[in-house]
Design a protein around this motif. Structure first.
Motif, short mmCIF file in Angstrom:
data_model
loop_
_atom_site.label_atom_id
_atom_site.label_comp_id
_atom_site.label_asym_id
_atom_site.label_seq_id
_atom_site.Cartn_x
_atom_site.Cartn_y
_atom_site.Cartn_z
N LYS A 95 42.82 42.27 41.87
CA LYS A 95 43.81 42.89 40.50
C LYS A 95 42.57 43.63 39.67
O LYS A 95 43.67 44.86 39.10
N ALA A 96 41.51 43.46 39.12
CA ALA A 96 40.36 43.83 38.42
C ALA A 96 40.11 45.17 38.95
O ALA A 96 39.43 45.73 38.15
N PHE A 97 40.27 45.80 40.11
CA PHE A 97 39.35 47.23 40.81
C PHE A 97 39.75 48.01 40.17
O PHE A 97 38.61 48.97 40.23
N PRO A 98 40.27 49.07 39.49
CA PRO A 98 40.38 50.26 39.57
C PRO A 98 39.89 50.16 37.93
O PRO A 98 39.30 50.77 37.52
N ARG A 99 39.90 49.12 37.08
CA ARG A 99 39.30 49.20 35.81
C ARG A 99 37.75 49.07 35.96
O ARG A 99 37.34 49.29 35.28
N ILE A 100 37.91 47.97 37.59
CA ILE A 100 35.94 47.55 36.83
C ILE A 100 35.40 48.94 37.45
O ILE A 100 34.14 48.78 37.03
N GLN A 101 36.14 49.60 38.85
CA GLN A 101 35.62 50.77 39.03
C GLN A 101 35.10 52.22 38.15
O GLN A 101 33.96 52.12 38.54
N TYR A 102 35.56 52.26 37.43
CA TYR A 102 35.70 52.92 35.82
C TYR A 102 34.66 52.19 34.91
O TYR A 102 33.69 52.85 34.35
N LEU A 129 46.11 47.08 30.97
CA LEU A 129 45.01 47.89 29.93
C LEU A 129 44.19 49.00 31.29
O LEU A 129 44.44 49.12 31.62
N SER A 130 44.45 50.37 30.77
CA SER A 130 43.71 51.72 31.38
C SER A 130 42.47 51.64 31.48
O SER A 130 42.01 50.83 31.27
N PRO A 131 41.76 52.13 33.11
CA PRO A 131 40.25 51.64 32.90
C PRO A 131 39.88 52.68 31.91
O PRO A 131 38.47 52.05 31.06
N GLN A 132 40.39 53.42 31.27
CA GLN A 132 39.77 53.50 30.78
C GLN A 132 39.07 52.99 28.66
O GLN A 132 38.36 52.96 27.85
N ALA A 133 40.11 52.40 28.62
CA ALA A 133 40.11 51.19 27.60
C ALA A 133 40.11 50.48 27.87
O ALA A 133 39.12 49.91 26.83
N CYS A 134 39.43 49.71 29.66
CA CYS A 134 38.47 48.99 29.91
C CYS A 134 37.06 49.54 29.02
O CYS A 134 36.41 48.66 28.26
N ALA A 135 36.50 50.12 29.08
CA ALA A 135 35.07 50.66 29.44
C ALA A 135 35.13 51.18 27.92
O ALA A 135 34.35 50.27 27.40
N HIS A 136 36.15 51.68 26.77
CA HIS A 136 35.49 51.88 25.34
C HIS A 136 35.82 50.37 24.69
O HIS A 136 34.85 50.37 24.24
N ASP A 178 39.64 43.68 32.61
CA ASP A 178 39.51 43.85 33.46
C ASP A 178 41.08 43.72 34.70
O ASP A 178 41.69 44.28 35.39
N PHE A 179 41.01 42.62 34.05
CA PHE A 179 42.14 42.13 34.86
C PHE A 179 43.61 42.06 34.76
O PHE A 179 44.89 42.24 34.97
N ASP A 180 43.08 42.72 33.57
CA ASP A 180 44.38 42.85 32.34
C ASP A 180 44.80 44.22 33.10
O ASP A 180 44.83 45.96 32.75
N GLN A 181 46.12 44.26 34.06
CA GLN A 181 46.92 45.30 34.36
C GLN A 181 47.50 46.60 33.51
O GLN A 181 47.95 47.23 34.07
N ILE A 206 26.77 38.38 27.02
CA ILE A 206 27.39 37.77 27.93
C ILE A 206 28.91 38.24 27.95
O ILE A 206 29.44 38.15 27.92
N LEU A 207 29.07 39.43 29.11
CA LEU A 207 30.32 40.33 29.47
C LEU A 207 30.93 39.86 30.46
O LEU A 207 30.15 39.07 31.38
N VAL A 208 32.21 39.61 30.28
CA VAL A 208 32.84 39.06 31.60
C VAL A 208 33.44 40.42 32.74
O VAL A 208 34.65 40.61 31.71
N PHE A 209 33.11 40.40 33.95
CA PHE A 209 34.08 41.12 34.47
C PHE A 209 34.31 39.70 36.41
O PHE A 209 34.63 39.21 35.31
N HIS A 210 35.42 40.79 37.06
CA HIS A 210 35.98 40.48 37.42
C HIS A 210 36.31 40.68 39.22
O HIS A 210 36.49 41.94 39.19
N ASP A 211 35.45 39.97 39.79
CA ASP A 211 35.66 41.06 41.48
C ASP A 211 36.54 40.15 41.94
O ASP A 211 37.04 39.42 42.85
#
Length: 214
Positions: A178-185, A152-159, A147-150, A170-175
């Motif tokens: 920079k991560a907001f557009p991808r983690i939000q999706y 990467l599309s939000p859709q690809a991040c989820a997929h 999700d930090f990878d600008q 154990i999954l890593v997200f970021h609050d």
């Protein structure tokens, strides 16, 4: 460069670190973790979303952010989430001298005396690890969402996250911003997908780790 799924041989080369938690629960379980916060709006949004799924997460907090946003940090604990030390200034262990790194971890512990630790960027030297594992459970991951990878599309991040995660992951997200557009999706997609598969979402705690083979 990073791999979404941690290669299976990596945990065998890094004793003293927790990379997955498979087999601890009778019900399939994911362990959602969030690095770099807490920050206004995004961390608060994550808390509200997790509540909707009766999910608990583990937040690896930067000490400087705890100091600035102590009310949000306290809310994490009140809601039943667990927290971990992520250094005070988000230091890269490979680029930081031993004394400076350990002092920075200690400073963060003054904000939150948690027994969990995750090195920023996943980068820690052997000497730093040897020193810290005497006091902390070192929590890594087997799925990094990107999700930090600008790029990467939000859709690809989820997929990618859904394709890689399995029972005990154990999954890593970021609050962080920079991560907001991808983690939000991606985060709602991950929660919804695995909730439908009857997964539960649990926080990582010292009690959970007791006796777990690291």
């Amino acid at each position: 460069m990073y791999k979404v799924k941690t290669p299976s041989f990596v945990p065998t080369l890094t004793k003293g670190m927790v990379w997955h938690l498979k087999g601890l629960e009778p019900q399939p379980t994911l362990y959602l973790t969030f690095d770099d916060g807490p920050i206004p709006k995004l961390t608060e949004w994550i808390i509200q979303l997790l509540d909707e799924y009766n999910a608990k997460g583990t937040f690896f907090c930067v000490g400087h952010n705890i100091q600035k946003y102590s009310t949000i940090h306290q809310e994490l604990l009140v809601r039943g989430h667990s927290t971990g030390n992520h250094t005070y200034h988000h230091l890269n262990g490979w680029k930081t001298k031993q004394y400076t790194y350990l002092e920075n971890v200690l400073k963060a512990s003054e904000m939150d005396p948690t027994p969990l630790f995750r090195p920023p960027y996943g980068k820690i030297t052997k000497r730093q690890l040897q020193a810290l594992k005497k006091r902390y459970h070192i929590i890594m991951w087997d799925v990094i969402t990107g999700d930090f990878d600008q790029k990467l599309s939000p859709q690809a991040c989820a997929h990618k996250a859904i394709k890689a995660a399995e029972d005990g992951s154990i999954l890593v997200f970021h609050d962080n911003q920079k991560a907001f557009p991808r983690i939000q999706y991606a985060l709602p997609k991950v929660l919804d997908h695995y909730a439908k598969l009857n997964f539960q979402f649990k926080a990582i705690t010292p009690k959970l780790l007791k006796g777990f083979g690291e």
